[in-house]
Design a protein around this motif. Structure first.
Motif, PDB file in Angstrom:
ATOM      1  N   GLY A 100      -5.367   0.877  -0.901  1.00 62.34           N
ATOM      2  CA  GLY A 100      -5.507   1.288   0.487  1.00 62.34           C
ATOM      3  C   GLY A 100      -6.468   2.456   0.653  1.00 62.34           C
ATOM      4  O   GLY A 100      -7.090   2.947  -0.298  1.00 62.34           O
ATOM      5  N   GLY A 101      -6.596   2.931   1.894  1.00 67.41           N
ATOM      6  CA  GLY A 101      -7.507   4.026   2.196  1.00 67.41           C
ATOM      7  C   GLY A 101      -6.833   5.395   2.132  1.00 67.41           C
ATOM      8  O   GLY A 101      -5.612   5.528   2.064  1.00 67.41           O
ATOM      9  N   TYR A 102      -7.683   6.421   2.226  1.00 65.04           N
ATOM     10  CA  TYR A 102      -7.195   7.803   2.140  1.00 65.04           C
ATOM     11  C   TYR A 102      -6.426   8.227   3.393  1.00 65.04           C
ATOM     12  O   TYR A 102      -5.454   8.976   3.329  1.00 65.04           O
ATOM     13  CB  TYR A 102      -8.390   8.741   1.926  1.00 65.04           C
ATOM     14  CG  TYR A 102      -8.082  10.203   2.174  1.00 65.04           C
ATOM     15  CD1 TYR A 102      -8.652  10.879   3.247  1.00 65.04           C
ATOM     16  CD2 TYR A 102      -7.216  10.903   1.354  1.00 65.04           C
ATOM     17  CE1 TYR A 102      -8.376  12.209   3.486  1.00 65.04           C
ATOM     18  CE2 TYR A 102      -6.929  12.238   1.591  1.00 65.04           C
ATOM     19  CZ  TYR A 102      -7.507  12.891   2.656  1.00 65.04           C
ATOM     20  OH  TYR A 102      -7.223  14.198   2.885  1.00 65.04           O
ATOM     21  N   THR A 103      -6.811   7.694   4.555  1.00 67.66           N
ATOM     22  CA  THR A 103      -6.219   8.148   5.819  1.00 67.66           C
ATOM     23  C   THR A 103      -4.725   7.875   5.878  1.00 67.66           C
ATOM     24  O   THR A 103      -3.947   8.749   6.309  1.00 67.66           O
ATOM     25  CB  THR A 103      -6.919   7.471   7.005  1.00 67.66           C
ATOM     26  OG1 THR A 103      -8.310   7.783   6.966  1.00 67.66           O
ATOM     27  CG2 THR A 103      -6.332   7.957   8.320  1.00 67.66           C
ATOM     28  N   ILE A 104      -4.288   6.681   5.462  1.00 66.62           N
ATOM     29  CA  ILE A 104      -2.854   6.387   5.550  1.00 66.62           C
ATOM     30  C   ILE A 104      -2.061   7.263   4.577  1.00 66.62           C
ATOM     31  O   ILE A 104      -0.919   7.630   4.849  1.00 66.62           O
ATOM     32  CB  ILE A 104      -2.578   4.890   5.310  1.00 66.62           C
ATOM     33  CG1 ILE A 104      -3.113   4.436   3.950  1.00 66.62           C
ATOM     34  CG2 ILE A 104      -3.144   4.049   6.420  1.00 66.62           C
ATOM     35  CD1 ILE A 104      -2.732   2.999   3.600  1.00 66.62           C
ATOM     36  N   VAL A 105      -2.656   7.620   3.442  1.00 71.18           N
ATOM     37  CA  VAL A 105      -1.986   8.543   2.503  1.00 71.18           C
ATOM     38  C   VAL A 105      -1.878   9.926   3.114  1.00 71.18           C
ATOM     39  O   VAL A 105      -0.832  10.586   3.071  1.00 71.18           O
ATOM     40  CB  VAL A 105      -2.744   8.586   1.160  1.00 71.18           C
ATOM     41  CG1 VAL A 105      -2.109   9.604   0.229  1.00 71.18           C
ATOM     42  CG2 VAL A 105      -2.770   7.209   0.514  1.00 71.18           C
TER      43      VAL A 105
END
Length: 459
Positions: A100-105
């Motif tokens: 996944g991407g950094y934003t959801i983390v």
């Protein structure tokens, strides 16, 4: 989306006028289910999520993120070496195959940290409960600088406080501080909050209960007050007395006090505590007076706007005049002294912004300027003026003819401190006296206390 004005109109129609949901909906052209929602919220609540957010790519890794964040809370982990959201993203990608991407983390880490952050509830202080603590300060005693401990007690509901200094923070000082504070208050608090000082707590048991020291248990049994203890290492549990410790050090111990012994310092501290009590009482009395004035009555306020502001309320008269809300009449002529009195001319010059003439007059005058470097020096010179110089120069009796007027109650040259110094210098030794709250009441300069508290200009 409906505006807050419609929310207010619908809520008033239902609550005040007694309309049913159906009638309100018909009047305002909205569905009765919308009326029900408007009665639940006083303003539009905005979008409200009904189901948890789905994170298909992150949901399988949230347990790993939670474990990393939990490990970071360990006290052994340096604060500057804890995981950032970006570092957690990198570890998920490199060590666990996260795609996944950094934003959801980042969003998940922020939400988790906010949910686990320590919350603070606004404190409510009911009457009759106190807080106690000790502070430290440097004092020059008999020409030698020493570190002393000072006992502090405060009633958070009324902000009444008591401060007393001791050579060290010992059991004897702890017990005497309570006894002196109860005498000052004229009663015993219902409960007192402490930190986990060894003067009161011998041991904290595994279940969190405290085993009291024998001396503290005797004190508690005699005065019948309940004890309360803050969490270990959490000074904010008793924030009021923590603030009092700082206030006492900065206001009463700066500059470093110079005294012959601690009894002199404690007389000054007691004077400050009484000043605080007077200021709190004066504020309450003024509020009660204004509340008691009926609507059909007129209130005439007479005062000296050029007088120094009182300690507690501040510049009340000046603020009322500056507001422009009340009519003002100002008298400009002074008839108490001769027209050429240096007191009068100097006061008028100061009001006009002119620098007063402080030079020594060639002939006898009613105005002299005596400089002093600090409050303690000023107090010593005032005592010398009253006891020696004025009687010698003008033939006045120090006990009957001289009155000292102060611009303030507090401070080394304030009314209460000067009362103590003048008593010691002028009152005959061994005469009868009455002691109240640690103050000696006897014939002599103490009788001028009420006049000194007028806070008028000084000699």
């Amino acid at each position: 989306m409906y505006g807050v004005e419609l929310y207010a109109a619908v809520r008033l129609a239902v609550v005040d006028e007694g309309l049913s949901h159906h009638e309100a909906g018909r009047r305002f052209g909205i569905d009765r289910r919308t009326v029900k929602k408007m009665l639940t919220y006083s303003a539009p609540p905005g979008y409200r999520r009904t189901k948890p957010v789905r994170r298909p790519k992150l949901d399988g890794f949230t347990g790993i993120v939670d474990a990393i964040l939990e490990a970071d809370t360990d006290p052994d982990v340096p604060r500057k070496q804890r995981h950032t959201a970006h570092r957690i993203f990198e570890r998920l990608r490199d060590e666990h195959g996260f795609t996944g991407g950094y934003t959801i983390v980042k969003d998940y880490v922020r939400a988790r940290r906010q949910s686990t952050r320590e919350a603070f509830v606004p404190l409510h202080h009911p009457p009759g409960h106190a807080q106690v603590d000790f502070g430290e300060a440097v004092v020059e005693v008999g020409g030698r600088r020493e570190k002393v401990a000072f006992f502090c007690l405060i009633l958070p509901h009324s902000n009444v406080w008591f401060v007393k200094a001791y050579p060290r923070e010992t059991t004897e000082a702890f017990l005497d501080g309570h006894v002196s504070a109860f005498a000052f208050l004229g009663g015993v608090p219902r409960s007192i909050l402490y930190d986990n000082t060894t003067l009161a707590v011998a041991r904290i048991l595994g279940d969190g209960t405290r085993r009291r020291t024998q001396a503290f248990t005797h004190l508690q049994s005699h005065y019948l007050f309940r004890d309360r203890f803050g969490r270990p290492g959490k000074g904010n549990d008793k924030g009021k007395v923590e603030a009092l410790v700082k206030t006492a050090r900065r206001r009463f111990m700066v500059p470093i006090p110079k005294v012959h012994d601690l009894s002199v310092l404690n007389e000054r501290l007691l004077a400050r505590c009484l000043e605080r009590l007077d200021a709190l009482e004066a504020g309450g009395q003024e509020a009660a007076l204004l509340a008691a004035v009926p609507d059909e009555a007129a209130l005439l306020i007479v005062g000296n706007v050029d007088q120094l502001p009182s300690v507690g309320p501040g510049q009340v008269l000046a603020d009322i005049i500056a507001s422009g809300a009340v009519p003002v009449v100002r008298l400009t002529e002074v008839f108490r002294q001769a027209a050429q009195s240096r007191i009068v001319t100097t006061a008028h010059g100061i009001n006009r912004g002119a620098i007063p003439d402080l030079s020594r007059p060639e002939a006898d005058s009613d105005f002299y300027f005596v400089p002093a470097e600090d409050p303690e020096t000023a107090a010593a010179r005032i005592v010398e003026l009253v006891k020696v110089r004025i009687p010698k120069r003008f033939g006045f009796d120090a006990m009957q003819d001289i009155q000292v007027l102060c611009p303030m109650n507090r401070g080394g040259a304030g009314a209460r401190s000067l009362n103590i110094e003048l008593q010691a210098a002028l009152n005959p030794a061994g005469e009868r006296k009455v002691e109240r709250f640690g103050m000696d009441l006897r014939a002599g300069r103490q009788g001028d206390a009420d006049r000194e508290r007028l806070r008028q200009g000084g000699l």
